[in-house]
Design an enzyme around this catalytic site. Sequence first.
Site, PDB file in Angstrom:
ATOM      1  CG  ASP A  13      -1.777   1.241   1.353  1.00 60.68           C
ATOM      2  OD1 ASP A  13      -2.513   1.520   0.395  1.00 60.68           O
ATOM      3  OD2 ASP A  13      -1.714   1.936   2.379  1.00 60.68           O
ATOM      4  CB  SER A  14       0.256   4.779  -0.713  1.00 63.33           C
ATOM      5  OG  SER A  14      -0.931   4.996   0.023  1.00 63.33           O
ATOM      6  CB  CYS A  76      -3.237   0.829  -2.473  1.00 66.63           C
ATOM      7  SG  CYS A  76      -3.274   2.548  -3.027  1.00 66.63           S
ATOM      8  CB  THR A  78      -4.774   5.131  -5.758  1.00 66.15           C
ATOM      9  OG1 THR A  78      -5.739   5.885  -5.025  1.00 66.15           O
ATOM     10  CG2 THR A  78      -4.179   6.009  -6.837  1.00 66.15           C
ATOM     11  CD  GLU A 156       0.568   6.838   5.272  1.00 64.34           C
ATOM     12  OE1 GLU A 156       1.572   6.245   5.728  1.00 64.34           O
ATOM     13  OE2 GLU A 156      -0.481   6.240   4.957  1.00 64.34           O
ATOM     14  CB  CYS A 190      -9.006   5.273   0.169  1.00 63.20           C
ATOM     15  SG  CYS A 190      -7.322   5.517   0.809  1.00 63.20           S
ATOM     16  CG  HIS A 192      -4.864   5.345   4.027  1.00 59.89           C
ATOM     17  ND1 HIS A 192      -4.404   4.799   2.851  1.00 59.89           N
ATOM     18  CD2 HIS A 192      -3.763   5.751   4.722  1.00 59.89           C
ATOM     19  CE1 HIS A 192      -3.077   4.869   2.828  1.00 59.89           C
ATOM     20  NE2 HIS A 192      -2.666   5.434   3.937  1.00 59.89           N
TER      21      HIS A 192
END
Length: 281
Positions: A13-14, A76, A78, A156, A190, A192
């Site tokens: 993931d980011s 993720c 995106t 984040e 998302c 997150h």
Amino acid sequence: MEVEIMYKIGIFDSGVGGLTVLKEIQKIVPLSHIIYYGDNGNAPYGDKTEAEIKELCLKIGEFLYENEVDVIVIACNTATAASIKTMKNKFPIPVIGVIEPGIRAALEVTQNKNIGVILTPASARMEAYKNVFDVIAPKTHTLTEKGCKLICPMIENGWEDRYGNYLTDEIIKLYIEQISPEIDTLILGCTHYPIVEENIAKYFKKNIVNPANETANELLKNLSLIKPKDLNNTHPKVEYIVSGDSKRFIDSAEKFLGEKIDNIYELDLHKKYKELFHDAV
């Protein structure tokens, strides 16, 4: 107790968002060796171009494949939108994303056939959910995407810890108020976002879909077709690797997972990685 047979799973993931998927995977496939790559040094992905995101994903995919994982989970949305087709063509192992499982879950619970999804600006630009929805959903159903620029960076960077629930609520309220009242099912587009699902539920009182569980179920289906590794004298574990600030990652990850993280690495994909012990960061 020693584990004789397990799967080796790569997740990326980011940043910390993919931990929502990792948590569900651990419930369903507990006998697993997991490599989790959090690309927080390049976060947020939501502000990048599709080409930039795809390049980052391919580098991470190559790293996971070189480490002999049985399957790659793109945790993720995106990254899934930008790279899943390319990665499926490039790597001779299953590659699983989070978008299609989330849509299928929403189709099962919606009552009035109006579905919404909140997601990053990059995912919205790529029409990440709409492109898949138009293929798999009945024509009687509709889907509306809403890009949310601030939620992912807020999580984040630990803003919710630094400034409390008030700022978190105000940012989330800003976006939820822009969603049509006709929508009865909202996909957290998302990974997150499930971290602040309780805050989202304050303002969206109908169905909320977290794709993490459905993604874990999709993984289980793929693993049933793979011969598990025979790793004698090996215990299930998770190796955490980040491209940026490991301390910030640890702070957020431990809070969400409810457990101590002491096997984390910092990795520049062009250099060797070194182990960072928890008490040294």
